[in-house]
Design a protein around this motif. Structure first.
Motif, PDB file in Angstrom:
ATOM      1  N   VAL A 175       0.864  -1.182   0.000  1.00  0.00           N
ATOM      2  CA  VAL A 175       0.000   0.000   0.000  1.00  0.00           C
ATOM      3  C   VAL A 175       0.894   1.224   0.000  1.00  0.00           C
ATOM      4  O   VAL A 175       1.819   1.323   0.812  1.00  0.00           O
ATOM      5  N   THR A 176       0.634   2.150  -0.923  1.00  0.00           N
ATOM      6  CA  THR A 176       1.457   3.354  -1.058  1.00  0.00           C
ATOM      7  C   THR A 176       0.594   4.603  -0.949  1.00  0.00           C
ATOM      8  O   THR A 176      -0.494   4.674  -1.541  1.00  0.00           O
ATOM      9  N   LEU A 206      -1.371  10.456  -4.341  1.00  0.00           N
ATOM     10  CA  LEU A 206      -1.525   9.158  -4.994  1.00  0.00           C
ATOM     11  C   LEU A 206      -1.773   8.086  -3.932  1.00  0.00           C
ATOM     12  O   LEU A 206      -1.018   7.967  -2.965  1.00  0.00           O
ATOM     13  N   PHE A 207      -2.834   7.325  -4.128  1.00  0.00           N
ATOM     14  CA  PHE A 207      -3.129   6.157  -3.301  1.00  0.00           C
ATOM     15  C   PHE A 207      -3.024   4.925  -4.205  1.00  0.00           C
ATOM     16  O   PHE A 207      -3.637   4.887  -5.274  1.00  0.00           O
ATOM     17  N   SER A 208      -2.256   3.947  -3.778  1.00  0.00           N
ATOM     18  CA  SER A 208      -2.078   2.762  -4.612  1.00  0.00           C
ATOM     19  C   SER A 208      -1.957   1.522  -3.738  1.00  0.00           C
ATOM     20  O   SER A 208      -1.283   1.543  -2.703  1.00  0.00           O
ATOM     21  N   THR A 210      -1.563  -2.932  -4.108  1.00  0.00           N
ATOM     22  CA  THR A 210      -1.331  -4.095  -4.968  1.00  0.00           C
ATOM     23  C   THR A 210      -1.468  -5.379  -4.162  1.00  0.00           C
ATOM     24  O   THR A 210      -0.962  -5.460  -3.033  1.00  0.00           O
ATOM     25  N   THR A 226      -3.852  -4.270  -9.113  1.00  0.00           N
ATOM     26  CA  THR A 226      -3.385  -2.987  -8.594  1.00  0.00           C
ATOM     27  C   THR A 226      -4.474  -1.941  -8.796  1.00  0.00           C
ATOM     28  O   THR A 226      -4.965  -1.756  -9.913  1.00  0.00           O
ATOM     29  N   SER A 228      -5.130   2.100  -8.210  1.00  0.00           N
ATOM     30  CA  SER A 228      -4.474   3.366  -7.884  1.00  0.00           C
ATOM     31  C   SER A 228      -5.407   4.530  -8.203  1.00  0.00           C
ATOM     32  O   SER A 228      -6.189   4.485  -9.160  1.00  0.00           O
ATOM     33  N   TYR A 229      -5.292   5.546  -7.382  1.00  0.00           N
ATOM     34  CA  TYR A 229      -6.117   6.750  -7.577  1.00  0.00           C
ATOM     35  C   TYR A 229      -5.265   7.973  -7.279  1.00  0.00           C
ATOM     36  O   TYR A 229      -4.663   8.077  -6.209  1.00  0.00           O
ATOM     37  N   ARG A 230      -5.206   8.890  -8.228  1.00  0.00           N
ATOM     38  CA  ARG A 230      -4.462  10.145  -8.058  1.00  0.00           C
ATOM     39  C   ARG A 230      -5.472  11.292  -7.992  1.00  0.00           C
ATOM     40  O   ARG A 230      -6.146  11.600  -8.986  1.00  0.00           O
ATOM     41  N   ASN A 243      -7.373   0.648 -12.560  1.00  0.00           N
ATOM     42  CA  ASN A 243      -7.465  -0.666 -11.922  1.00  0.00           C
ATOM     43  C   ASN A 243      -6.915  -1.718 -12.881  1.00  0.00           C
ATOM     44  O   ASN A 243      -7.530  -2.022 -13.911  1.00  0.00           O
ATOM     45  N   THR A 459       5.500   3.385   1.689  1.00  0.00           N
ATOM     46  CA  THR A 459       4.952   2.122   1.186  1.00  0.00           C
ATOM     47  C   THR A 459       5.037   1.070   2.287  1.00  0.00           C
ATOM     48  O   THR A 459       6.104   0.846   2.856  1.00  0.00           O
TER      49      THR A 459
END
Length: 465
Positions: A175-176, A206-208, A210, A226, A228-230, A243, A459
């Motif tokens: 998770v980032t 940024l939220f990501s 995996t 994965t 991710s949302y920016r 996605n 992360t």
């Protein structure tokens, strides 16, 4: 023979195997010292006596983890000329520990082929660790499995622990969260950006996450997803949700390594579907020697845009990359260096569309079919056990199919780079900071731009076997 395991050995197994090997070596040395002295009449027996006399000092040096001194003592006594499996094992361990993997591997292989069962098991343990440190996970697991099948009761608990530890995780994830500052969000032309860069600058977060699942420990198949949302802070119309779901197979052998993957990903910008992306990749890497590797990779992609402004960019792209890699052995302080230098060729076979009319009435190309080619460089340096530096750089020349009314072909030059520093705060938590920049110069001024980005973040990692 006595040994201190490489740093990558888990602590629980390290002390178990170390104690057993030291106990066995010490007992063997005591038995040899108590045996009646024989006549010293040949060079061979003189060499054997020198080796015997040096062994206590070698033991002390290895217990203190001074492998350079242990290696110096062994070579001074002529151990490099011996064919005795126990001494070959000892030399191989010392060479491996000081980072001379090229010298270590053949000695360990000889000990594994000609030693008694306990020496074979010990040699295969260290071969497994050597291959694991080089990224050859499948070969490493094979060596440890063979070690476990040998009759070496004193070593079995440690071998089983290592074998369990080196087995791939069935579930891994990360998770980032990363705040970023993008200084040209809408990709404004270079001339307009220079006149007022602040109006094109925006921060984002940024939220990501995996998640990867491996259904088999023996076979390298995996499923991954994965999300991710920016979120842009000012230009919310550029907020992007992606996605990606994929499936792949990895084989990581001693000399040959292969990866195959396919993936699909929808992208949503500002609550509107932007495109569907389908990608596939196949790569092969050959390691002729431990520090050198040769790689070739093919990347394919088909991106289907659904918004009218981007329809011209719908279509397939094909990329071929060839590179040469160098990987230095990890030093006792954990320092290492990995460098890849390569060349890439890309064909974008996208939709051909007529030019569009700009606000000033001029015609602007909307034909994105092109050939791209140029060098690339990747570097990863571990500066400390908990600090790693990563740098990537690419230079591309892009020749478009589009011909201007003047008869000139549209051409771009693109220089991009990214540099990041990662700090291991915990085994499961990394802090990173970095920056990237893309500079494109085109003979169509509307497509010349610069895009600097700086970022930081954390992360978190998790896994389960």
């Amino acid at each position: 023979m006595p040994c201190q395991l490489l740093d990558i050995i888990p602590r629980s197994a390290r002390f178990g195997i170390l104690a057993l090997l030291l106990a066995g070596a010490t007992a063997a040395h005591a038995d040899a010292a108590a045996a009646p002295d024989g006549p010293v009449v040949t060079a061979a027996t003189t060499s054997a006596a020198a080796l015997e006399d040096s062994l206590p000092a070698v033991l002390r040096a290895m217990q203190k983890q001074d492998y350079a001194l242990a290696l110096k003592l062994l070579t001074a006594a002529g151990a490099q000329h011996t064919t005795a499996p126990d001494l070959q094992l000892l030399l191989g361990i010392c060479y491996a520990r000081v980072g001379q993997l090229v010298q270590a591997e053949p000695l360990l292989l000889q000990a594994a082929a000609h030693g008694d069962e306990e020496e074979q098991a010990s040699a295969r343990v260290f071969l497994g660790l050597l291959y694991e440190s080089q990224g050859a996970a499948d070969r490493a697991q094979s060596e440890l499995t063979m070690a476990a099948q040998l009759r070496s009761p004193r070593l079995q608990p440690g071998i089983q622990s290592l074998l369990q530890d080196i087995q791939p995780h069935m579930v891994t994830g990360s998770v980032t969260i990363a705040p970023e500052l993008d200084m040209n969000v809408p990709l404004t032309s270079l001339a307009l950006w220079r006149s007022d860069p602040q109006s094109r600058t925006d921060g984002d977060i940024l939220f990501s996450g995996t998640l990867t699942i491996r259904p088999s420990k023996r076979l390298g198949f995996y499923f991954t997803n994965t999300l991710s949302y920016r979120q842009q802070l000012r230009f919310s119309e550029y907020s992007l949700l992606l996605n990606l779901t994929g499936f792949g197979y990895n084989y990581l052998g001693k000399r040959n390594r292969m990866r195959i993957s396919i993936a699909a990903a929808p992208a949503v910008v500002a609550s509107h579907l932007l495109y569907f992306d389908f990608s596939w990749r196949a790569s092969y890497r050959f390691n002729p020697i431990s520090v050198l590797n040769l790689g070739i990779a093919y990347d394919g992609r088909y991106r289907n845009y659904v918004q009218s402004d981007y329809l011209a960019q719908t279509g397939p792209s094909h990329t071929l990359v060839a590179d040469v890699g160098y990987a230095s052995p990890a030093s006792s302080g954990g320092k290492s260096l990995v460098v890849f230098a390569g060349f890439t060729v890309t064909r974008d076979q996208l939709s051909a569309r007529p030019p569009i009319t700009a606000v000033d009435g001029s015609l602007v190309s909307d034909d994105w079919r092109a050939w791209s080619y140029g060098p690339q460089l990747r570097l990863r340096a571990r500066l400390h056990r908990r600090v790693e530096l990563a740098i990537t750089s690419n230079l591309l020349r892009r020749d478009y199919d589009y011909i201007f009314p003047s008869g000139e072909q549209r051409q771009d030059w693109e220089l991009s780079g990214d540099a990041a520093m990662a700090f291991e705060m915990k085994k499961w938590l990394d802090l990173f900071v970095g920056g990237s920049c893309v500079y494109q110069q085109s003979n169509d001024p509307a497509f010349s731009y610069v895009k600097p980005v700086i970022y930081t973040g954390v992360t978190g990692h998790f896994s389960a076997k």
